[in-house]
Design an enzyme around this catalytic site. Structure first.
Site, short mmCIF file in Angstrom:
data_model
loop_
_atom_site.label_atom_id
_atom_site.label_comp_id
_atom_site.label_asym_id
_atom_site.label_seq_id
_atom_site.Cartn_x
_atom_site.Cartn_y
_atom_site.Cartn_z
N HIS A 299 0.85 -1.19 0.00
CA HIS A 299 0.00 0.00 0.00
C HIS A 299 0.89 1.25 0.00
O HIS A 299 1.89 1.29 0.71
CB HIS A 299 -0.89 0.04 1.25
CG HIS A 299 -1.94 -1.03 1.27
ND1 HIS A 299 -2.16 -1.82 2.38
CD2 HIS A 299 -2.82 -1.45 0.33
CE1 HIS A 299 -3.15 -2.67 2.13
NE2 HIS A 299 -3.56 -2.46 0.89
N PHE A 478 4.04 0.60 4.40
CA PHE A 478 4.79 -0.46 5.08
C PHE A 478 3.98 -1.76 5.19
O PHE A 478 3.97 -2.40 6.23
CB PHE A 478 5.25 0.01 6.47
CG PHE A 478 5.76 1.42 6.49
CD1 PHE A 478 6.71 1.84 5.56
CD2 PHE A 478 5.29 2.34 7.40
CE1 PHE A 478 7.19 3.14 5.56
CE2 PHE A 478 5.75 3.65 7.40
CZ PHE A 478 6.70 4.05 6.48
N HIS A 479 3.35 -2.15 4.07
CA HIS A 479 2.57 -3.38 4.03
C HIS A 479 3.03 -4.31 2.91
O HIS A 479 2.22 -4.79 2.11
CB HIS A 479 1.08 -3.06 3.82
CG HIS A 479 0.48 -2.23 4.90
ND1 HIS A 479 -0.70 -1.52 4.74
CD2 HIS A 479 0.88 -1.98 6.18
CE1 HIS A 479 -0.99 -0.88 5.85
NE2 HIS A 479 -0.05 -1.14 6.74
N PRO A 480 4.32 -4.62 2.79
CA PRO A 480 4.75 -5.52 1.72
C PRO A 480 4.20 -6.93 1.92
O PRO A 480 4.09 -7.42 3.05
CB PRO A 480 6.28 -5.49 1.84
CG PRO A 480 6.54 -5.15 3.27
CD PRO A 480 5.45 -4.20 3.65
#
Length: 543
Positions: A299, A478-480
């Protein structure tokens, strides 16, 4: 490098993060199983971990954070994106903003429809309920006796956060008192993983209580360099700790829970990936799996920044005396602004009438700040004037990137290519969100509290100007995820099957956010813990 002793357990788990802690705790409930969990980072006994707002101190902390950077991104003007990831017991659940979001039911139904039976929302709701103790009370959607404490902080939220929620309602968006309930649609206050004023990470909820059992062993500051194979069966792992190369053997299974970056990296280091690329790095291929490291999703978003006419958290978290007072209050009561996340309010909305479900996530932070210089320990330096930020990210980005190891050296970070905005529709939907956010800011509940829009500024209204601002200020949320994609067959681009077993080898599973076929709407900590819960049942069923 010295070579140390070898030990053996039934199950070896790599990574004590959100999913790994859940797997370890649940498997160790079986007294007949010997379980080891290996973490590259160290102890989570740090104020930056335990104090909720301390995640600002962990944002660049070298002892708590991998501090990854992507390669230069063409659509971001050649900028590199910073990707913090937890390098500590509890993983990223120990350094995140604690926002607890499950995602949309349709997200998981899409997983199941893509050839992953057992992964629909109806299948997964029992795991979500099992993992949580919601302080609002259990119901058909929420759990009441799980390891992770979920707190409603709406009453403690800053007055500006309440003003935002009222303004969003005035702009036509429905109020939603529980984004994890029947429906995600609407605006309201975020729930956070907090217990009695302290962060409730996966380590707090799962791992530390489970370590009282004699059949569970935790190794810290132990960086796994590769998986060991007997033919095509995983039989253990090799790791480095305190200058020594050591091995842990697995009688039954190896479970890889090192996250969306670490899990594909370890697979590639172990010979599972694109054979030609691995051979070029001097790695002997074990199984052909070109999809490892592909399907990378994240995201992304940006903020509109406003100067306020009333005090904001800038006045609480900026001046030394004010910070001292807030710190004293926290020490005495476990309350106040230090016991909260700065992402207090927000919601999930539809950017246009054609959407059948929310495609945008909103964030309201009752402070404004300049981001820390890379390498410094503080995330935020609050502005000297009263300010706040209204942010947005895309729920279901279409852009897909990739990552790959640079060498056979496990200590070298992989190259990361998110390829943000490579799908033009991602940029288009974020562009349309500017009008939506400005409409909320113009409502009676919020407009009198605004002195002016600072960034990009009210004069920036044309498409080119707004696109330039978005490209210049876009950051990762910070949603890999997605780099070890789950699916029925390797030929279709999957790395693991619906039982989370790695295609082409035996005795090896992956259980973390990397297995996501498609990204879920919202923050990924809750789905990652759920994946660990589900994985533990899949493993126990086979054992």
């Amino acid at each position: 490098m010295r070579t140390g002793e070898t030990e053996t357990h039934d199950v070896v788990i790599v990574g004590a993060g959100s999913a790994g802690c859940a797997v370890a705790a649940r498997l160790s409930e079986r007294a007949d199983l010997s379980v080891a969990i290996i973490e590259a980072g160290g102890s989570d006994r740090s104020i930056w971990v335990r104090m909720p707002i301390g995640y600002g101190g962990a944002f660049y902390h070298p002892a708590l954070n991998w501090r990854y950077y992507t390669e230069p991104e063409a659509e971001l003007g050649g900028r590199k994106a910073y990707w913090p990831r937890g390098k500590v017991v509890g993983g990223s659940s120990s350094i995140n903003a604690m926002v607890y979001i499950r995602g949309q039911a349709a997200d998981y139904d899409g997983w199941a429809a893509a050839g992953n039976p057992g992964w629909s929302y109806a299948d997964l709701l029992p795991y979500f309920r099992r993992l949580e103790t919601n302080l609002a009370g259990a119901n058909e959607w929420r759990g009441g006796d799980g390891p992770i404490t979920v707190s409603d902080v709406s009453e403690a939220a800053h007055p500006l956060s309440h003003a935002f929620v009222r303004a969003a309602q005035e702009a036509g968006f429905a109020y939603n008192g529980d984004f994890n309930g029947r429906d995600q649609d609407g605006v309201g206050f975020y729930q956070i993983t907090m217990r009695r004023g302290l962060r409730c990470s996966a380590a707090t909820g799962y791992l530390h209580p489970a370590l009282r059992r004699p059949n569970l062993r935790l190794l810290t500051e132990a960086a796994v360099s590769r998986i060991l194979f007997d033919g095509r069966r995983a039989v253990g792992v090799e790791y480095r700790a305190h200058g020594t190369v050591r091995r842990i053997m697995a009688r039954r299974e190896v479970v890889l829970s090192a996250g969306a970056i670490g899990s594909p990296q370890i697979l590639q280091l172990s010979g599972i990936g694109a054979p030609d690329k691995l051979a070029a790095l001097g790695i002997t291929p074990v199984a052909s799996a070109p999809a490892v490291g592909r399907n990378l999703m994240d995201h992304v978003g940006f903020d509109l920044v406003y100067e306020a006419t009333v005090p904001t958290l800038n006045a609480t978290l900026g001046p030394l005396l004010a910070r001292g007072k807030a710190g004293l209050r926290y020490l005495l009561t476990r309350g106040g602004p230090l016991s909260l996340s700065v992402n207090q309010a927000g919601g999930f909305v539809r950017g246009d009438a054609s959407r059948t479900r929310p495609n945008l996530q909103l964030y309201f932070s009752p402070l404004s700040y300049t981001r820390a210089v890379p390498g410094k320990r503080r995330l935020t330096a609050p502005d000297s004037f009263p300010g706040f930020m209204l942010g947005v990210s895309n729920c279901h980005p279409k852009s897909r990137g990739w990552l790959h190891i640079r060498s056979a050296d496990a200590a070298e970070a992989p190259e990361i290519h998110p390829l943000y905005y490579s799908a033009p529709e991602d940029l288009d939907e974020l562009l349309r969100s500017v009008d939506l956010m400005r409409a909320i800011a113009a409502q009676p509940a919020l407009a009198p509290l605004i002195a002016r829009e600072l960034s990009p500024g009210p004069d920036v209204t044309d498409r080119d100007g707004l696109l330039a601002y978005i490209r210049a200020t876009t950051t990762s949320v910070f949603h890999p995820c997605g780099t070890c994609r789950m699916g029925p067959d390797a030929e279709g681009g999957a790395v693991v099957d619906p039982a989370l077993k790695v295609h082409g080898v035996a005795g090896l599973r992956v259980a973390d956010a990397s297995i996501m076929p498609a990204i879920t709407a919202g923050n990924l900590n809750a789905p990652s813990i759920m994946i660990g819960e589900k994985a533990s049942d899949l493993i126990r069923a086979d054992l």
